[in-house]
Design a protein around this motif. Structure first.
Motif, mmCIF file in Angstrom:
data_model
loop_
_atom_site.group_PDB
_atom_site.id
_atom_site.type_symbol
_atom_site.label_atom_id
_atom_site.label_comp_id
_atom_site.label_asym_id
_atom_site.label_seq_id
_atom_site.Cartn_x
_atom_site.Cartn_y
_atom_site.Cartn_z
ATOM 1 N N VAL A 131 22.190 -23.246 -25.995
ATOM 2 C CA VAL A 131 21.113 -22.809 -26.883
ATOM 3 C C VAL A 131 19.824 -22.766 -26.064
ATOM 4 O O VAL A 131 19.234 -23.813 -25.777
ATOM 5 C CB VAL A 131 20.946 -23.756 -28.086
ATOM 6 N N PRO A 175 23.837 -18.756 -29.487
ATOM 7 C CA PRO A 175 23.594 -18.557 -30.921
ATOM 8 C C PRO A 175 23.655 -17.105 -31.381
ATOM 9 O O PRO A 175 24.229 -16.811 -32.426
ATOM 10 C CB PRO A 175 22.187 -19.140 -31.126
ATOM 11 N N HIS A 212 19.770 -14.075 -37.438
ATOM 12 C CA HIS A 212 19.242 -15.426 -37.637
ATOM 13 C C HIS A 212 20.419 -16.301 -38.044
ATOM 14 O O HIS A 212 20.965 -16.167 -39.144
ATOM 15 C CB HIS A 212 18.158 -15.428 -38.710
ATOM 16 N N GLY A 255 20.800 -19.426 -38.901
ATOM 17 C CA GLY A 255 20.652 -20.253 -40.081
ATOM 18 C C GLY A 255 20.795 -19.454 -41.361
ATOM 19 O O GLY A 255 21.447 -19.899 -42.322
ATOM 20 N N SER A 276 14.439 -24.425 -40.180
ATOM 21 C CA SER A 276 15.533 -23.903 -39.360
ATOM 22 C C SER A 276 14.931 -22.984 -38.299
ATOM 23 O O SER A 276 14.902 -21.757 -38.462
ATOM 24 C CB SER A 276 16.541 -23.140 -40.232
ATOM 25 N N GLY A 333 16.763 -18.914 -30.514
ATOM 26 C CA GLY A 333 17.869 -18.222 -29.884
ATOM 27 C C GLY A 333 17.538 -16.910 -29.212
ATOM 28 O O GLY A 333 18.190 -15.936 -29.521
ATOM 29 N N THR A 375 19.468 -25.402 -34.336
ATOM 30 C CA THR A 375 20.319 -24.289 -33.928
ATOM 31 C C THR A 375 21.582 -24.806 -33.247
ATOM 32 O O THR A 375 22.670 -24.241 -33.429
ATOM 33 C CB THR A 375 19.554 -23.343 -32.990
ATOM 34 N N ASP A 398 23.873 -25.702 -35.916
ATOM 35 C CA ASP A 398 24.380 -24.502 -36.590
ATOM 36 C C ASP A 398 25.504 -23.844 -35.800
ATOM 37 O O ASP A 398 26.466 -23.325 -36.381
ATOM 38 C CB ASP A 398 23.249 -23.502 -36.811
#
Length: 557
Positions: free
Chosen positions: A37, A120, A198, A200, A233, A237, A285, A288
């Motif tokens: 990330v 990501p 995105h 998230g 969030s 990325g 991230t 996630d």
């Protein structure tokens, strides 16, 4: 977007939750992938700010550049990145297995597995490509004449990242994958493709928090802020939140610069503060990405995934061999032959991927059936027939009742996947007739089987369907064919750059430049440009040397 994709997005909006776009997982997932990330400085796409990287969910390695404008600190970041990745790459490169000899290949070694890198989103994937391009040519501290030497492992890291980024452009490859691309291949959300980048927000549609629907969860991920005014969030990325940059990060960096100017123990404290702030933006991230991996692992792996991963292993092995053989880094600009080979290979990989996904997944096949590229139904009649000639071969006629409308003319080739067969069974479309009287449109499609039945007069068992069987025929080939062979590099015509890398004598004479192409072949219109030979009276001129690649912003970090 296909009709099926549009319908799935509409259903997601109506239901408030993402809709499955696949019944199986079409990409390979390693048991221990490396999650990466990155975070870059606002307005400086090539200046890293920090990164989380590692194979353990609860124990990532945090790399931070407390002052991205400092060249030495940036190089230290890349050295830290190399310290994590290169030992893993070496370990995968050392573990090999032997591929037995075949009719076209001798016994060879291939890496038993390859390192998989997960980022990501596609912007982070592009950052990997940029880092590879910008570091693989740098000169190290071993070169006494280097004006700005870098740590020794940095150029090697750049070569590996360049290979991974290039391989990511091959459809179906899984060496370097973006989590957003993986998730959008298997789920359809109620937002745009840009919003799907995105992570998230995308996960909010796929797996919303209790009490929220997909739209609300996505909006909270995109715009929700805590009491401190920072995003709940962060994108990370590799973009950063402008509010975080202005309110938090910029003052912390200013304090770090002041501490460095004054010296003393305040430097460590200021650096620790920057590390804490950058880590707070990366961690959501990071979590996630692992959450997305958990969701993907719940899907069963598709049948052809292992085959495509083996191609990735061969690619990984080939690059390992080139590095260990001492070959130079990848060039900034491919020659004509290499570029054509890459393009042809990617086109073949795309055709192969589309066919394999349709064969593995009923939802993917439904889209091809809706487009008229395949039809499925029940066999209602089988009539045995034979070819004409000295040795008649079985050519049975199979009639299928289907609700699909085949978009092909009689005589078109069709293919059927037969269980435990090495290749698809070939057939030929004979006739398509409409059936009236039913509540839904129905068609009787007759095909003539032309292969896959053995070499005897009697078809081998299981090769001919029987009345009542469910069958599916496609008008696309199941095994993609490669294009025509390209000429050897030494045979490349001068209109396409001449023999790549060939040494040219100072007095080398060639045909004059084409009209309207200043500078000769290097400035011509490419493969489609006219190549009319010069008249006999035109004098030969010295062939111009290749101009060096122009320096761009991507060449500096």
């Amino acid at each position: 977007m296909s009709v099926m994709g549009t319908l799935a997005r509409a259903e997601a909006v109506a239901g408030g939750r993402a809709v499955a776009a696949a019944t199986v997982r079409h990409r390979y997932l390693a048991d221990r992938p490396v999650v990466f990330v990155p975070l870059t400085t606002a307005g400086e796409s090539g200046a890293p700010l920090g990164a989380l990287i590692g194979t353990e969910r609860e124990a990532p390695t945090l790399l931070v550049v407390p002052q991205p404008l400092d060249r030495e600190l940036r190089f230290g970041f890349f050295a830290g990145l190399a310290g994590v990745l290169l030992p893993l790459l070496d370990a995968y490169g050392d573990a090999v297995e032997v591929e037995p000899a075949t009719r076209n290949r001798e016994e060879t070694e291939v890496c038993a597995d390859a390192l998989q890198l997960v980022v990501p989103n596609s912007a982070a994937l592009e950052f990997v490509r940029l880092v590879g391009r910008s570091t693989r040519f740098l000169r190290t501290v071993e070169d006494p004449e280097a004006p700005h030497p870098v740590p020794v492992p940095v150029p090697l890291l750049g070569r590996w990242l360049t290979h991974y980024a290039e391989r990511a452009r091959t459809p179906g490859s899984a060496l370097l994958v973006a989590m957003t691309d993986l998730l959008t291949r298997h789920w359809a959300t109620g937002q745009s493709a840009m919003e799907d980048q995105h992570l998230g927000a995308l996960l909010g549609w796929i797996d919303p928090a209790p009490g929220l629907d997909g739209g609300s969860a996505a909006a909270r991920a995109q715009t929700g802020r805590g009491p401190d005014g920072l995003l709940l969030s962060p994108p990370a990325g590799p973009a950063t939140d402008p509010v975080f940059d202005n309110r938090v990060l910029a003052p912390a960096m200013a304090r770090y610069d002041e501490a460095r100017a004054e010296g003393g123990g305040a430097v460590a404290k200021a650096e620790a503060e920057v590390r804490r702030l950058v880590g707070s933006q990366l961690r959501p991230t990071w979590d996630d990405v692992w959450r997305g991996l958990d969701l993907l692992r719940e899907l069963p792996e598709a049948a052809h995934v292992a085959e495509r991963w083996k191609r990735d292993r061969w690619s990984f092995t080939g690059h390992r061999d080139r590095i260990r053989a001492g070959e130079p880094p990848q060039p900034k600009r491919d020659d004509a032959i290499t570029a054509a080979q890459k393009l042809a290979g990617r086109e073949t990989a795309q055709a192969r991927l589309s066919a394999q996904e349709a064969l593995d997944d009923p939802l993917a096949m439904a889209a091809r059936r809706l487009a008229g590229e395949a039809f499925a139904g029940e066999v209602v009649a089988v009539e045995m027939a034979y070819s004409e000639g000295r040795r008649p071969m079985p050519r049975p006629l199979v009639t299928v009742a289907t609700g699909d409308v085949p978009q092909a003319e009689p005589g078109a080739k069709a293919y059927r996947a037969v269980p435990e067969a090495k290749s698809a069974q070939g057939s030929e479309l004979v006739a398509v007739e409409g059936v009236e009287g039913g509540p839904f449109p129905e068609w009787l499609v007759t095909v003539r089987l032309t292969g896959g039945m053995g070499s005897g007069r009697t078809p081998k068992e299981g090769s001919v369907p029987e009345p009542g069987d469910r069958v599916c025929f496609t008008f696309f080939e199941h095994d993609a064919r490669s294009g025509p062979a390209l000429p050897d590099p030494e045979a490349t015509p001068w209109t396409h750059g001449g023999p790549p890398g060939a040494a040219r004598a100072p007095g080398d004479l060639t045909a004059p430049p084409q009209q309207g192409a200043p500078g000769g072949p290097a400035d011509s219109g490419g493969p489609g440009a006219p190549s009319t030979p010069a008249p006999a009276s035109a004098p030969a001129v010295p062939r111009p040397a290749d101009a060096p690649d122009p320096v761009t912003a991507e060449d500096y970090l």
